[in-house]
Each structure stands twice: as structure tokens, then as C-alpha cells.
Enzyme design. Sequence first.
Site, PDB file in Angstrom:
ATOM      1  N   GLY A   1       4.432 -18.075   1.532  1.00 13.96           N
ATOM      2  CA  GLY A   1       5.395 -18.286   2.390  1.00 13.96           C
ATOM      3  C   GLY A   1       5.283 -19.228   3.233  1.00 13.96           C
ATOM      4  O   GLY A   1       6.079 -19.586   4.363  1.00 13.96           O
TER       5      GLY A   1
ATOM      6  N   GLU B   1       7.141 -12.376   6.331  1.00 10.82           N
ATOM      7  CA  GLU B   1       7.001 -11.647   4.812  1.00 10.82           C
ATOM      8  C   GLU B   1       6.221 -10.912   4.524  1.00 10.82           C
ATOM      9  O   GLU B   1       6.270  -9.786   3.664  1.00 10.82           O
ATOM     10  CB  GLU B   1       6.661 -13.100   3.759  1.00 10.82           C
ATOM     11  CG  GLU B   1       5.169 -13.302   3.685  1.00 10.82           C
ATOM     12  CD  GLU B   1       4.839 -14.445   4.755  1.00 10.82           C
ATOM     13  OE1 GLU B   1       5.399 -14.339   5.952  1.00 10.82           O
ATOM     14  OE2 GLU B   1       4.390 -15.515   4.444  1.00 10.82           O
TER      15      GLU B   1
ATOM     16  N   GLY C   1       1.118 -15.148   8.732  1.00  9.38           N
ATOM     17  CA  GLY C   1       0.886 -15.435   7.581  1.00  9.38           C
ATOM     18  C   GLY C   1      -0.343 -14.512   6.870  1.00  9.38           C
ATOM     19  O   GLY C   1      -0.663 -13.569   7.486  1.00  9.38           O
ATOM     20  N   ILE C   2      -0.962 -14.823   5.582  1.00 10.03           N
ATOM     21  CA  ILE C   2      -1.732 -14.004   5.175  1.00 10.03           C
ATOM     22  C   ILE C   2      -3.279 -14.604   5.577  1.00 10.03           C
ATOM     23  O   ILE C   2      -3.343 -15.963   5.905  1.00 10.03           O
ATOM     24  CB  ILE C   2      -1.827 -14.079   3.578  1.00 10.03           C
ATOM     25  CG1 ILE C   2      -2.496 -13.013   2.780  1.00 10.03           C
ATOM     26  CG2 ILE C   2      -2.149 -15.439   2.939  1.00 10.03           C
ATOM     27  CD1 ILE C   2      -2.081 -12.623   1.537  1.00 10.03           C
ATOM     28  N   GLY C   3      -4.177 -13.862   5.545  1.00 10.20           N
ATOM     29  CA  GLY C   3      -5.501 -14.395   5.921  1.00 10.20           C
ATOM     30  C   GLY C   3      -6.232 -13.696   7.155  1.00 10.20           C
ATOM     31  O   GLY C   3      -5.323 -12.955   7.915  1.00 10.20           O
ATOM     32  N   ALA C   4      -7.167 -14.036   7.635  1.00 12.53           N
ATOM     33  CA  ALA C   4      -8.209 -13.252   8.677  1.00 12.53           C
ATOM     34  C   ALA C   4      -7.363 -13.773   9.858  1.00 12.53           C
ATOM     35  O   ALA C   4      -7.297 -12.941  10.824  1.00 12.53           O
ATOM     36  CB  ALA C   4      -9.484 -13.743   8.677  1.00 12.53           C
ATOM     37  N   ILE C   5      -7.036 -15.238  10.345  1.00 15.50           N
ATOM     38  CA  ILE C   5      -6.631 -15.584  11.630  1.00 15.50           C
ATOM     39  C   ILE C   5      -5.050 -14.914  12.038  1.00 15.50           C
ATOM     40  O   ILE C   5      -5.146 -14.402  12.854  1.00 15.50           O
ATOM     41  CB  ILE C   5      -6.368 -17.120  11.426  1.00 15.50           C
ATOM     42  CG1 ILE C   5      -7.592 -17.784  11.202  1.00 15.50           C
ATOM     43  CG2 ILE C   5      -5.670 -17.754  12.748  1.00 15.50           C
ATOM     44  CD1 ILE C   5      -8.819 -17.320  12.196  1.00 15.50           C
TER      45      ILE C   5
HETATM   46  N1  COA Z   1     -14.455 -26.000   2.401  1.00 14.79           N
HETATM   47  C1  COA Z   1     -15.274 -24.982   1.854  1.00 14.79           C
HETATM   48  N2  COA Z   1     -15.023 -23.493   1.836  1.00 14.79           N
HETATM   49  C2  COA Z   1     -14.139 -23.406   2.793  1.00 14.79           C
HETATM   50  C3  COA Z   1     -13.295 -24.329   3.417  1.00 14.79           C
HETATM   51  C4  COA Z   1     -13.487 -25.568   3.172  1.00 14.79           C
HETATM   52  N3  COA Z   1     -12.762 -26.608   3.888  1.00 14.79           N
HETATM   53  N4  COA Z   1     -12.382 -23.490   3.858  1.00 14.79           N
HETATM   54  C5  COA Z   1     -12.357 -22.266   3.598  1.00 14.79           C
HETATM   55  N5  COA Z   1     -13.682 -22.105   2.963  1.00 14.79           N
HETATM   56  C6  COA Z   1     -14.056 -21.059   2.443  1.00 14.79           C
HETATM   57  C7  COA Z   1     -14.443 -20.050   3.468  1.00 14.79           C
HETATM   58  O1  COA Z   1     -15.668 -20.212   4.200  1.00 14.79           O
HETATM   59  C8  COA Z   1     -14.207 -18.494   3.074  1.00 14.79           C
HETATM   60  O2  COA Z   1     -15.487 -18.019   2.119  1.00 14.79           O
HETATM   61  P1  COA Z   1     -16.158 -17.011   2.346  1.00 14.79           P
HETATM   62  O3  COA Z   1     -15.184 -16.050   1.804  1.00 14.79           O
HETATM   63  O4  COA Z   1     -17.414 -17.200   1.273  1.00 14.79           O
HETATM   64  O5  COA Z   1     -16.595 -16.576   3.694  1.00 14.79           O
HETATM   65  C9  COA Z   1     -13.232 -18.808   2.069  1.00 14.79           C
HETATM   66  O6  COA Z   1     -13.033 -20.186   1.689  1.00 14.79           O
HETATM   67  C10 COA Z   1     -11.713 -18.278   2.639  1.00 14.79           C
HETATM   68  O7  COA Z   1     -11.500 -19.189   3.513  1.00 14.79           O
HETATM   69  P2  COA Z   1     -10.749 -18.255   4.708  1.00 14.79           P
HETATM   70  O8  COA Z   1     -10.365 -19.344   5.814  1.00 14.79           O
HETATM   71  O9  COA Z   1     -11.799 -17.349   5.457  1.00 14.79           O
HETATM   72  O10 COA Z   1      -9.480 -17.367   4.125  1.00 14.79           O
HETATM   73  P3  COA Z   1      -8.441 -16.543   4.604  1.00 14.79           P
HETATM   74  O11 COA Z   1      -8.570 -15.157   3.919  1.00 14.79           O
HETATM   75  O12 COA Z   1      -8.327 -16.540   5.951  1.00 14.79           O
HETATM   76  O13 COA Z   1      -7.232 -16.991   4.198  1.00 14.79           O
HETATM   77  C11 COA Z   1      -5.819 -19.138   3.380  1.00 14.79           C
HETATM   78  C12 COA Z   1      -6.764 -18.425   4.591  1.00 14.79           C
HETATM   79  C13 COA Z   1      -5.396 -20.535   3.842  1.00 14.79           C
HETATM   80  C14 COA Z   1      -6.478 -19.214   2.051  1.00 14.79           C
HETATM   81  C15 COA Z   1      -4.611 -18.130   3.542  1.00 14.79           C
HETATM   82  O14 COA Z   1      -3.904 -18.115   4.871  1.00 14.79           O
HETATM   83  C16 COA Z   1      -3.645 -18.677   2.049  1.00 14.79           C
HETATM   84  O15 COA Z   1      -3.619 -18.125   1.260  1.00 14.79           O
HETATM   85  N6  COA Z   1      -2.652 -19.324   2.663  1.00 14.79           N
HETATM   86  C17 COA Z   1      -1.782 -19.986   1.709  1.00 14.79           C
HETATM   87  C18 COA Z   1      -0.462 -19.068   1.760  1.00 14.79           C
HETATM   88  C19 COA Z   1       0.173 -18.656   3.051  1.00 14.79           C
HETATM   89  O16 COA Z   1       0.130 -19.506   4.236  1.00 14.79           O
HETATM   90  N7  COA Z   1       0.877 -17.878   3.050  1.00 14.79           N
HETATM   91  C20 COA Z   1       1.819 -17.542   4.068  1.00 14.79           C
HETATM   92  C21 COA Z   1       1.868 -16.040   3.836  1.00 14.79           C
HETATM   93  S1  COA Z   1       2.201 -15.110   2.225  1.00 14.79           S
END
Ligand code: COA
Length: 438
Positions: free
Chosen positions: A342, A244, A221-225
Amino acid sequence: MTESTCDQWQEEYATKVIAADNAVKVISSGDTIYIHSNAAAPEVLINAMVRRSQDLKDVKILHLLTLSKAEYINKEFSNSFKVKALFIGPNIREAVNEGRAEYIPVFLSEIPKIFESGIVPIDVCLIQLSPPDAHGYCSYGTSVDCTIAARKNARIVIAEVNKQMPRTLGRSFVHISRVDYIVETDRPLPELISAAPTEVEIAIGANVATLVDDEATLQLGIGAIPNAILHSLKDKRNLGIHSEMFSDGIIDLIEQGIITNNAKTLLPGKVAVSFILGTKRLYDFVDNNPLIEFQTSDFINDPFVISQNFKMTAINSALQVDVTGQVAADSIGSYLYSGVGGQVDFIRGAARAKQGKAIIAMPSTAKNHSVSRITASLLPDSGVVTSRADVHYVVTEYGIAQLYGRTLKERMKSLISIAHPDFRSQLKKDCCLIPWLN
Ligand code: COA
């Protein structure tokens, strides 16, 4: 429009070439404009449209994630343009949360359907394509996703034809006869550079890796992990990709012979994808590369298609998970952050696949370790992207919680055991206040 023969298309192409400022004159007040996604956002057309802001009122702008300056979102243009986001990227996040732009929560697999059904009508489609081949076919390049459906259902199609857009293969082509206006450019695509994985991400990757079998087909998926997890898969064999999206991380695994796609039961031998997000290295890698099969989101993300992959393993991330397993991934409480994307498509598809695994992987904390992502309840106004009935595995740097088939109390214990140790006792206290968790 009818498709022209091989000999005719060059002539037809030449008649359609126009300057960007002239092409966007076809946009009228009240129109809905679709903008091509990710690195394929046609910046030259977008900027020309913004330059027309004085002439335009109430133009609706529709798009997924775009690597664009998206200047139409600026306050000064609020009478001219109103964004309806299908995914909230950094360029429009502030505006969405200030109520200046809106968000449509929708499964990525179903976005083509909302265009085809007319539920979301489109007037003008702004896309970016590779130059035509000898037969007059251009490629949608780095983003096939939902753009074919948008193009087919738009009244007018304007294409930026960029010499530097890679020619990606698969269901990725459009004949120039299907395009109304062409604006030629030669500019590098914007890049998304992934940071090197942190210690926490490496630990999460190591835990996820224990769930990834040899011969599994992966979605990332999307994001750092998800991207960081690729660094932990060096000991695996014969992996495949049906996702995707993917980023630069998969190139090394392909070159090292870890991703072979040989064991895939659907599209064997191919990396199946609908869009890519990364650097020039990735854009060069996919250019004219028959290994990479680009397909539309309604195919790649269809849970029934996904489930045809043996050992389908979906790896997605989350912002917050409550102790019963409800996953908030598009918002942090009332703060709208991203989109449904997705995630549910793949969680459901992987859960149905033979020996499939649906994984949510996230750091145990956020905001510099000041908050736990595992909480007794979701923050007020959070949107649940993945429901607790859909969740199978949740992984943090502290371990794996297997929730499927478990009671709410069992889930609570399991999730607290993978929360950050600094938050475990508070979590237990918070859960004591919920009668059915005692
Ligand atoms: N409370 C407060 N802040 C939070 C938080 C929480 N529970 N969880 C995350 N944050 C903050 C983080 O500290 C980070 O802040 P920063 O940018 O100031 O460091 C920000 O929110 C983003 O969190 P992070 O976990 O680093 O985001 P990411 O870029 O790794 O993306 C999702 C993670 C979940 C947002 C991303 O996977 C997503 O959009 N998922 C939904 C859609 C999906 O899964 N699609 C599949 C592929 S399209």
C-alpha cells in the site's frame, strides 16, 4: 446460492461440514487457488492440498503475505504447485529469487480489481473464518483485505472455520450460504512478534514525531520502522488511524488515550484497517470490538478515500533511496524482497489530503552498517515502488529531507545531509560522476 433464513442456516451449515482432505478434492490440475492472507492463512486446508500433490499438476497459488509454512513452495512439489505472489513474504522469498515462484507487482488498492475484472481468474478460494453468529454470518477475522473480492470471484469456496479466529467488525462478514465447504478447527492463530525498537529506530521515531501533528490520522506501513515509530508518539493528542494494517503497537496508544479517532474526518471514532499482523493480544483486542472497522483494500487503500482524512500522515519504509528520491521498497537490486503493497496508495492519498504528509522513514544504513541506504543511484535491477515525483519527506536517524518541490541537486544535498556520516563523502564523490548533479 441464495441466503438462507435465520432458521435454515444451521441445517445448511451442517451439510457443508467436511474433512479437509475431502474438501480439497475439488482442486483440479491447472486450477488457480487463492489463499487467505497473513494470520488468516487456512493452514489446515493448505496442508491438505499439499498432501494431494501427487494428483495435481500446474496448480497456480496466489496470495499476499501469509503466516504459513507454505510447504507447496518446496522444490519437491514444483510440478504440482507454482506460486504467483502478490507480496513476497519470508516463506516464499527464496523460491521467488531462484525463479521457482513468480511475483505480480500491483498496488494493494487494485488487487480486488484484478480479481473482479477476470485479469487474474480464481478457481478455488481457501479462506479462514470465525464461527458463524446467530444469523449465519462468519467474519473474515484478521484479514479482510482483498479476500472478499477473491471469494466473490472464485468458482468454489472452501472455509476453515476456526473457533479461535476473532470476529472482527465492519465490512467483514460472509454468510455461510456463500461458502461451499466448511472444515471446522480450533487452533491458535500464528503470531508475529515485533522486536523492541533499537536505538536507531527510536531516533528515527523521534524525527518522524516532529512531522506528526496533533489530530493527525496515521497510516503505518509494514516493517520494523512504522511499528517502532508508535513509541515516539506519547506526547501527541487525538490521533486517528486509517491504515491498511497495524500491529500490537497501537493498543497501548489507544489505552493511553493518545489515539482517540475523534478528529478524523472520515469514519470518525473508528480505527479503519484492512488487516492486522501481531500477537494474541492484538487478536483478542480486535475480537468483537466496534472501535475497529475492518474494510476492504479497494476502500482503505483507495488514494481518493485516503485523501478525505484531514492531516493524513502516511509512514512507510524503504530499502534504498537514490539521491533524487526514487524509493526502492520491494527489492534490493535484483533480489526481490517484498511487494508494492500500500505504499504508493498512501503516499498519494496523504499527499492529496488537506495538510497531509507522505513520509518514507528508514535507517540510514543496512547490513550491520556496511551499506548506505541512500545512494547516488539505485542498484541495477531495483524496482522503484515510489517515484521521485511522489516523494515528500525522507527521514533517517540523522534528520528529515523535504524533497517535494525541490530540484534534483537540492534533493541530493538534502539526502546526503541525512545519510550516515561515514558514507557522506563517498556519496558526494559518486554524485560528481552524474553530470546533472554538478
Ligand atoms: N542493501 C542491502 N541490504 C539491505 C538494504 C540495502 N540497501 N536495505 C535493507 N537491507 C536488508 C536489511 O539489512 C535486512 O536484512 P536482515 O534481515 O538480514 O537484517 C533486510 O534487507 C530487510 O530490511 P529492513 O529494512 O529491515 O526491512 P523491514 O522488515 O523493515 O521492511 C520494507 C522494510 C521496505 C521491505 C517494507 O516496508 C516493505 O515491504 N515495503 C514495501 C511495501 C509497503 O511499504 N507497503 C505498505 C504497507 S503494506
